[in-house]
Design an enzyme around this catalytic site. Sequence first.
Site, PDB file in Angstrom:
ATOM      1  N   ASP A  46       0.847  -1.203   0.000  1.00 26.27           N
ATOM      2  CA  ASP A  46       0.000   0.000   0.000  1.00 26.27           C
ATOM      3  C   ASP A  46       0.882   1.253   0.000  1.00 26.27           C
ATOM      4  O   ASP A  46       0.384   2.383  -0.101  1.00 26.27           O
ATOM      5  CB  ASP A  46      -1.016  -0.005   1.149  1.00 26.27           C
ATOM      6  CG  ASP A  46      -0.365  -0.009   2.519  1.00 26.27           C
ATOM      7  OD1 ASP A  46       0.871  -0.038   2.609  1.00 26.27           O
ATOM      8  OD2 ASP A  46      -1.121   0.022   3.518  1.00 26.27           O
ATOM      9  N   SER A  47       2.204   1.056   0.054  1.00 27.22           N
ATOM     10  CA  SER A  47       3.134   2.167  -0.166  1.00 27.22           C
ATOM     11  C   SER A  47       2.967   2.734  -1.569  1.00 27.22           C
ATOM     12  O   SER A  47       3.501   3.811  -1.876  1.00 27.22           O
ATOM     13  CB  SER A  47       4.586   1.706   0.039  1.00 27.22           C
ATOM     14  OG  SER A  47       4.866   0.566  -0.742  1.00 27.22           O
ATOM     15  N   ASP A  85      -1.048  -6.293  -0.490  1.00 24.37           N
ATOM     16  CA  ASP A  85      -1.100  -5.627   0.817  1.00 24.37           C
ATOM     17  C   ASP A  85      -2.526  -5.156   1.092  1.00 24.37           C
ATOM     18  O   ASP A  85      -3.067  -4.327   0.341  1.00 24.37           O
ATOM     19  CB  ASP A  85      -0.147  -4.414   0.759  1.00 24.37           C
ATOM     20  CG  ASP A  85       0.375  -4.028   2.114  1.00 24.37           C
ATOM     21  OD1 ASP A  85       0.084  -4.720   3.097  1.00 24.37           O
ATOM     22  OD2 ASP A  85       1.102  -3.012   2.172  1.00 24.37           O
ATOM     23  N   LYS A 114      -0.920  -9.474   2.933  1.00 23.29           N
ATOM     24  CA  LYS A 114      -0.245  -8.997   4.143  1.00 23.29           C
ATOM     25  C   LYS A 114      -1.179  -8.053   4.873  1.00 23.29           C
ATOM     26  O   LYS A 114      -1.915  -7.287   4.239  1.00 23.29           O
ATOM     27  CB  LYS A 114       1.048  -8.263   3.774  1.00 23.29           C
ATOM     28  CG  LYS A 114       1.715  -7.586   4.954  1.00 23.29           C
ATOM     29  CD  LYS A 114       3.091  -7.054   4.599  1.00 23.29           C
ATOM     30  CE  LYS A 114       3.109  -5.657   4.037  1.00 23.29           C
ATOM     31  NZ  LYS A 114       2.486  -4.611   4.871  1.00 23.29           N
ATOM     32  N   GLU A 116      -1.369  -5.497   8.684  1.00 25.04           N
ATOM     33  CA  GLU A 116      -0.580  -4.884   9.752  1.00 25.04           C
ATOM     34  C   GLU A 116      -1.185  -5.191  11.115  1.00 25.04           C
ATOM     35  O   GLU A 116      -2.411  -5.170  11.283  1.00 25.04           O
ATOM     36  CB  GLU A 116      -0.524  -3.363   9.550  1.00 25.04           C
ATOM     37  CG  GLU A 116       0.161  -2.967   8.258  1.00 25.04           C
ATOM     38  CD  GLU A 116       0.323  -1.459   8.103  1.00 25.04           C
ATOM     39  OE1 GLU A 116      -0.017  -0.705   9.042  1.00 25.04           O
ATOM     40  OE2 GLU A 116       0.791  -1.042   7.028  1.00 25.04           O
ATOM     41  N   GLU A 183       9.318  -4.114  10.485  1.00 20.97           N
ATOM     42  CA  GLU A 183       9.730  -2.835   9.890  1.00 20.97           C
ATOM     43  C   GLU A 183      10.293  -1.906  10.965  1.00 20.97           C
ATOM     44  O   GLU A 183       9.667  -1.681  12.014  1.00 20.97           O
ATOM     45  CB  GLU A 183       8.533  -2.163   9.199  1.00 20.97           C
ATOM     46  CG  GLU A 183       8.906  -0.815   8.586  1.00 20.97           C
ATOM     47  CD  GLU A 183       7.857  -0.234   7.644  1.00 20.97           C
ATOM     48  OE1 GLU A 183       6.852  -0.910   7.361  1.00 20.97           O
ATOM     49  OE2 GLU A 183       8.068   0.900   7.177  1.00 20.97           O
TER      50      GLU A 183
END
Length: 279
Positions: A46-47, A85, A114, A116, A183
């Site tokens: 999502d970056s 993501d 993925k 978070e 991270e």
Amino acid sequence: MAGKVTTATLRALKARGERAVFLTAYDYPTATFADRAGADLLLVGDSAANTVLGLKSTVEIGMTEMLIFAAAVARAAKRAFVIGDLPFLSYQPSDESAILNAGAFIQRGCDAVKCEGGQRVAQRVRAMTDAGIAVMGHLGLTPQSMAQLGGYRVQGKTRDAAERIREDARALEEAGAFSILLEAIPPEAAAYIRDAVDIPVYGIGAGPYLDGQLVISHDLLGSFVGDIAPRFVRRYTNVGAIVEEAFRAYADDVRAGRFPAPEHWYSLSEPIVPTAVAV
Ligand code: KIV
């Protein structure tokens, strides 16, 4: 290594002590080049909000954009394992939202998703893995919770903080996650967390003692336009400058009438006298 990378391949790499090569990709050409270069994992992160769309925060990107990027990367990846993501609010609200949105990535050709968080998303991870979806957890600096974390800050710097992340890692493994990404964590804390689980643990800005390294491709290539400059990035080229130089050369050629040249023209089948020729 021949054949498509799978979760079994990733476990085998870890068992042999071989580090996995992990890059982000958001489009077909970049994913093709990374795949050809031998990347083991590709994250459609999502970056993309920051790197591709010029947004300030990853919470501004949604499923609609992510699925377009994910499908392009999955089409390109002949060998690499592709992870979609899950964007902000695509899995937090309910198990059902998590399964449906994770499933949409899988339907676009991704191998896994993925999300978070640790203990607070363990139930969602269990729901997705129960639905047959491979899930990577993401701990440490988790950009979707930036406001809670108080900015881009290194995580796990104290014994207590490292202990909490270690508990989160255990909760993710217990919930069925096939791997974890750490991270922005000091190397010793990251190694301490890795030692608590049996699944592969990868890092971005989390030091060398992990099962593989992730880098955002725009950072590595020098094509990121923005203010975020993490210290853990090594730039291997300067694509931004190369592209800008090529565009300037093109602009100069157009303005000077050097482009197009005869080798770029099509020929007629019979003579036609133009009514107006720009010289
Ligand atoms: O979206 C992404 O690229 C990520 C990495 C920064 C870990 O989640």
